[in-house]
Design a protein around this motif. Structure first.
Motif, PDB file in Angstrom:
ATOM      1  N   ALA A 288      28.391  41.104 -17.949  1.00 53.70           N
ATOM      2  CA  ALA A 288      27.534  40.138 -17.263  1.00 53.70           C
ATOM      3  C   ALA A 288      26.317  39.808 -18.120  1.00 53.70           C
ATOM      4  O   ALA A 288      25.679  40.704 -18.683  1.00 53.70           O
ATOM      5  CB  ALA A 288      27.096  40.697 -15.917  1.00 53.70           C
ATOM      6  N   ILE A 289      26.014  38.525 -18.212  1.00 50.28           N
ATOM      7  CA  ILE A 289      24.839  38.078 -18.966  1.00 50.28           C
ATOM      8  C   ILE A 289      23.676  37.994 -17.981  1.00 50.28           C
ATOM      9  O   ILE A 289      23.477  36.993 -17.292  1.00 50.28           O
ATOM     10  CB  ILE A 289      25.088  36.696 -19.617  1.00 50.28           C
ATOM     11  N   VAL A 290      22.939  39.077 -17.863  1.00 48.17           N
ATOM     12  CA  VAL A 290      21.850  39.166 -16.893  1.00 48.17           C
ATOM     13  C   VAL A 290      20.600  39.712 -17.571  1.00 48.17           C
ATOM     14  O   VAL A 290      20.675  40.585 -18.441  1.00 48.17           O
ATOM     15  CB  VAL A 290      22.229  40.066 -15.695  1.00 48.17           C
ATOM     16  N   THR A 291      19.456  39.201 -17.145  1.00 45.23           N
ATOM     17  CA  THR A 291      18.191  39.609 -17.768  1.00 45.23           C
ATOM     18  C   THR A 291      17.734  40.976 -17.296  1.00 45.23           C
ATOM     19  O   THR A 291      16.845  41.574 -17.917  1.00 45.23           O
ATOM     20  CB  THR A 291      17.105  38.570 -17.458  1.00 45.23           C
ATOM     21  N   THR A 292      18.308  41.481 -16.209  1.00 44.66           N
ATOM     22  CA  THR A 292      17.915  42.803 -15.729  1.00 44.66           C
ATOM     23  C   THR A 292      18.446  43.918 -16.622  1.00 44.66           C
ATOM     24  O   THR A 292      17.894  45.023 -16.629  1.00 44.66           O
ATOM     25  CB  THR A 292      18.432  43.023 -14.297  1.00 44.66           C
TER      26      THR A 292
ATOM     27  N   SER B 248      16.853  31.080 -24.358  1.00 47.40           N
ATOM     28  CA  SER B 248      16.502  31.614 -25.684  1.00 47.40           C
ATOM     29  C   SER B 248      17.759  31.947 -26.487  1.00 47.40           C
ATOM     30  O   SER B 248      17.770  31.833 -27.719  1.00 47.40           O
ATOM     31  CB  SER B 248      15.626  32.862 -25.542  1.00 47.40           C
ATOM     32  N   LEU B 249      18.795  32.347 -25.823  1.00 42.40           N
ATOM     33  CA  LEU B 249      20.056  32.630 -26.514  1.00 42.40           C
ATOM     34  C   LEU B 249      20.743  31.335 -26.915  1.00 42.40           C
ATOM     35  O   LEU B 249      21.294  31.222 -28.027  1.00 42.40           O
ATOM     36  CB  LEU B 249      20.982  33.441 -25.604  1.00 42.40           C
ATOM     37  N   ASP B 250      20.712  30.362 -26.029  1.00 38.15           N
ATOM     38  CA  ASP B 250      21.326  29.062 -26.317  1.00 38.15           C
ATOM     39  C   ASP B 250      20.713  28.409 -27.536  1.00 38.15           C
ATOM     40  O   ASP B 250      21.367  27.636 -28.250  1.00 38.15           O
ATOM     41  CB  ASP B 250      21.155  28.137 -25.108  1.00 38.15           C
TER      42      ASP B 250
ATOM     43  N   ALA C  77      18.625  33.856 -13.773  1.00 42.91           N
ATOM     44  CA  ALA C  77      18.602  34.320 -15.157  1.00 42.91           C
ATOM     45  C   ALA C  77      18.420  33.142 -16.111  1.00 42.91           C
ATOM     46  O   ALA C  77      19.134  32.151 -16.031  1.00 42.91           O
ATOM     47  CB  ALA C  77      19.898  35.063 -15.477  1.00 42.91           C
ATOM     48  N   ASP C  78      17.472  33.267 -17.040  1.00 43.91           N
ATOM     49  CA  ASP C  78      17.167  32.219 -18.025  1.00 43.91           C
ATOM     50  C   ASP C  78      17.669  32.679 -19.389  1.00 43.91           C
ATOM     51  O   ASP C  78      17.130  33.602 -19.984  1.00 43.91           O
ATOM     52  CB  ASP C  78      15.655  31.970 -18.054  1.00 43.91           C
TER      53      ASP C  78
END
Length: 773
Positions: free
Chosen positions: A233-237, A273-275, A269-270
């Motif tokens: 999962a791509i999550v900021t937590t 920055s990865l994009d 989730a933002d």
């Protein structure tokens, strides 16, 4: 094919109610999904979806999930992946005292209703969240397992204080605590003495296929090498986005591949920055089965987690997935990975880059095979065996001191029904003492055969009369019990058995026949109840001239089979019919038996003059009366044409009419049948109706007499025509077979029948089937 070694611990035949922290139909399966889907292969599992512990946000993902929950919550449990899933309608505001009070009533009601619908009795309560504490009283679980795989209280949006308080209470009540990370195990040991450290594992066989020469994932194959992959999962937590960006900028020639859904459980989730980084590729989600294709195209497995209280309590599932695929693994410096030597850990982006470079430079095909072989010891099969042993040890209570057997007839011999009861009581009493509760019906006092059984205590219950009896009948009818059975239902019987069942020394409760089972339906919803079926009534009642008020019989029996923790059926035919009637029922073949050891086989007569056929039955039972009519009116006239001096002796209660032919003798009920068998040439069982396996046929085999039976009579037994008895249908064929037996041509069959009775239908054989498990 089941390749699990027979001596490997395993959970099987259990009922499990699992309270998870995620929905079942989620983008990304976690420990709870993998474990429960595997347990469901040999157990009945109800999975209760997430209780909405995180405060919902007004984001599209959360709003859509709330709408889905409302729709699915109204449907009750649904089937999915071999188990049943319940979406409970609970309020996701657990920090509010009023909401907690509402949920404390709502959740137990919904789960208890679903468990009743599925026939789950005294299940294992397996919880991934402590809010399952509200289910303990309504489910009466045989064991409570708390499976802690995340520090949920550390997640954003969780009311940490109320969660920690609930967790501490629940852990103290749990029989077993499973913790997937060292920090979690350490904290759990502060409240429980039975904590098993069980880190996450992988489907190692599946991920080992990444080493095969097969197609690569299309999204990965189009990217330049080397490819450094993260699956999850791509999550900021959890993810350290700054770490990933720094790594990408430090090595522009690397493809940083992120494979997984964006934002599950983290709807805002933002990942912009990865994009923004040209060599960071967000490839989207893949199904679990597609992940080996992804890893086949990768050069290094990456775990770029942030360091925070949440991740300090995580053992990532992807660790052994990467290793089983043969990949070198580089991860953030997580405490849970300190004991995994195959994983390189880095404190920052610069060290992570150096470790990845070293892994790329030193990796070989042989090293990949070594990693995969080492990971094989961390499979779901291995973990399930370890957990099964722990659950088994945790649920081993002191052995029950006695069982309870409940019947609605005075225990006396004299009918096939009574013989089945007698055989079971004898066999059950071999294992441990038995309390036999009965209602006086059919005789004033128990017979000597029952009072003489060692280890059996007889207790008579006096049913109420008048209004009390009428109310018990009305309740039974409202519960769907057919009229003929409802008449025998006693409220006093149900109350007495319920009181005994609450005693911790009480083991199994066995309901003898449908009337006793109907009286104990309420108890069956709260604790395990064994239903001893004398026949599957609905399999043959429709053939009789009058249904005796037994409308709704199929639905009634379906309810009995569903609510009973186990049903004992008399024949393979009854097992099959019961399985068709109620596919989810737990069934066991428990055949009718007789006390073969107490029966001396009759010597083979040199000649019996006149030749005599013996028919022993309870002639108050309509199928037996019809069988006698068939024998006397259709079969014997044909036999008398060839053997005019042949005689018939009928023995058993219900023989009210005097025979019209002097060659027919009716003796009524006799205590000792030995003399009747010694004066007979053969025994006959000419049943045209009925079910199960006629005990009188088993008894005839035990006496060593040749037996002639119809296909219907022999259907419930492991007898073979021409080997143990003669089987014939229709008046002509039955008469021809009977004439052979009367002429003394079938003496060898009598000896073979006796051996079969000893091996399959004796009380000694029954002990191994129904003794304490």
């Amino acid at each position: 094919m089941d390749n699990t070694p027979h001596n490997t611990p395993r959970l099987r035949g259990r009922d499990i109610v699992c309270v998870g922290f995620a929905d079942w139909d989620t983008d990304l399966w976690t420990n709870q999904h993998h474990l429960m889907s595997r347990l469901a292969v040999e157990n009945r599992v109800l999975f209760v979806e997430s209780l909405g512990l995180r405060r919902p946000q007004l984001a599209g993902r959360d709003l859509r999930r709330i709408l889905r929950r409302l729709r699915s919550g109204l449907r009750g449990p649904r089937a999915a992946d071999g188990l049943n899933v319940l979406s409970p309608l609970v309020l996701p505001l657990h920090s509010n005292r009023l909401v907690r009070a509402i949920n404390a009533r709502l959740l137990p009601a919904l789960v208890a209703r679903a468990a009743r619908k599925l026939g789950l009795v005294e299940p294992i309560l397996w919880a991934y969240v402590p809010q399952a504490e509200a289910l303990i009283d309504v489910l009466s679980p045989t064991a409570i397992v708390y499976h802690c795989v995340d520090d949920i209280a550390a997640q954003p949006g969780i009311d940490a204080d109320s969660f920690r308080a609930a967790e501490q209470r629940f852990v103290a009540r749990a029989d077993l605590v499973l913790a997937s990370a060292p920090t979690l195990a350490e904290r759990m040991r502060g409240s429980s003495e039975n904590v098993l450290y069980a880190p996450n594992v992988a489907d190692t066989d599946l991920f080992a296929t990444a080493l095969d020469d097969a197609p690569l994932d299309a999204g990965m194959a189009g990217l330049p090498s080397p490819r450094v992959v993260f699956c999850g999962a791509i999550v900021t937590t959890k993810l350290d986005l700054d770490l990933i960006v720094s790594l990408a900028r430090a090595r522009r020639d690397w493809s940083i591949c992120l494979v997984g859904p964006i934002g599950p459980g983290d709807p805002r989730a933002d990942v912009s920055s990865l994009d923004a980084e040209p060599n960071v590729h967000l490839l989207g989600a893949r199904s679990y089965r597609q992940l080996p294709d992804v890893l086949r195209a990768a050069d290094v497995g990456l775990i770029p987690y942030a360091r925070n209280p949440l991740t300090d309590g995580i053992f990532p599932m992807k660790v052994y997935e990467y290793l089983a695929a043969g990949l070198p693994v580089v991860a953030s410096d997580l405490p849970s990975l300190a004991d995994v030597p195959q994983v390189e850990r880095a404190a920052d982006a610069a060290e992570m880059a150096r470790l990845i470079e070293r892994a790329l430079a030193s990796d070989t095909r042989e090293r990949r095979l070594e990693r995969s072989r080492a990971a094989a010891a961390h499979s779901w099969e291995q973990r399930l065996a370890e957990i099964a042993a722990a659950v088994d040890a945790a649920t081993k209570r002191s052995e029950p001191r006695w069982d309870v057997f409940v019947t609605t007839h005075t225990p006396v011999l004299g009918s096939g029904r009574a013989l089945r009861t007698y055989g079971l009581v004898r066999a059950l009493a071999v294992g441990r003492p038995l309390k036999l509760l009965y209602v006086r019906f059919g005789a004033d006092a128990p017979g000597a055969a029952f009072t003489g059984i060692a280890g059996v205590q007889l207790h008579e219950l006096l049913p109420s009369r008048g209004l009390g009896r009428l109310l018990a009948y009305a309740r039974a009818r409202l519960a769907g019990t057919p009229h003929d059975f409802a008449r025998g239902v006693s409220g006093e019987l149900a109350a007495s058995v319920a009181a005994l069942a609450r005693d911790p020394d009480c083991g199994r409760v066995i309901a003898d026949g449908p009337v006793a089972a109907a009286a104990l339906l309420g108890l069956a919803r709260k604790r395990a109840l064994v239903y001893n079926a004398h026949n599957l009534e609905s399999a043959f009642r429709h053939e009789l001239a009058s249904d005796g008020g037994l409308r709704g019989l199929r639905s009634f029996e379906r309810k009995l089979l569903a609510l009973a923790s186990e049903s004992w059926m008399v024949s393979d035919a009854d097992v099959q019919a019961a399985r068709e009637l109620c596919p989810r029922a737990t069934l066991r073949l428990v055949p009718n038996v007789v006390d073969v050891a107490a029966i001396a086989p009759v010597p083979a007569p040199e000649s019996v003059r006149p030749p005599r056929a013996l028919f022993v039955a309870d002639f108050s039972y309509e199928p037996n009366r019809n069988a006698l009519r068939f024998l006397l009116e259709e079969v014997m006239p044909r036999v008398w044409q060839e053997l005019p001096d042949a005689q018939v002796t009928a023995v058993g209660r219900g023989l009210d009419e005097a025979p019209a032919d002097e060659r027919v003798q009716t003796l009524g009920f006799v205590e000792d049948l030995g003399d009747a068998y010694r004066h007979a040439s053969c025994a006959v069982v000419p049943l045209l109706q009925g079910g199960g396996s006629p005990l009188k046929l088993v008894e005839a085999l035990a006496y060593g007499l040749p037996v002639v039976a119809t296909t219907r009579a022999a259907a419930g037994l492991a007898v073979h025509d021409g080997e143990h008895c003669l089987i014939a249908d229709g008046a002509d064929r039955f008469a021809a077979a009977l004439a052979r037996a009367l002429r003394g041509e079938l003496v060898a069959l009598g000896a073979a029948g006796r051996r079969l009775a000893e091996e399959r239908y004796s009380i000694e054989a029954l002990v191994s089937l129904v003794g304490p498990q």
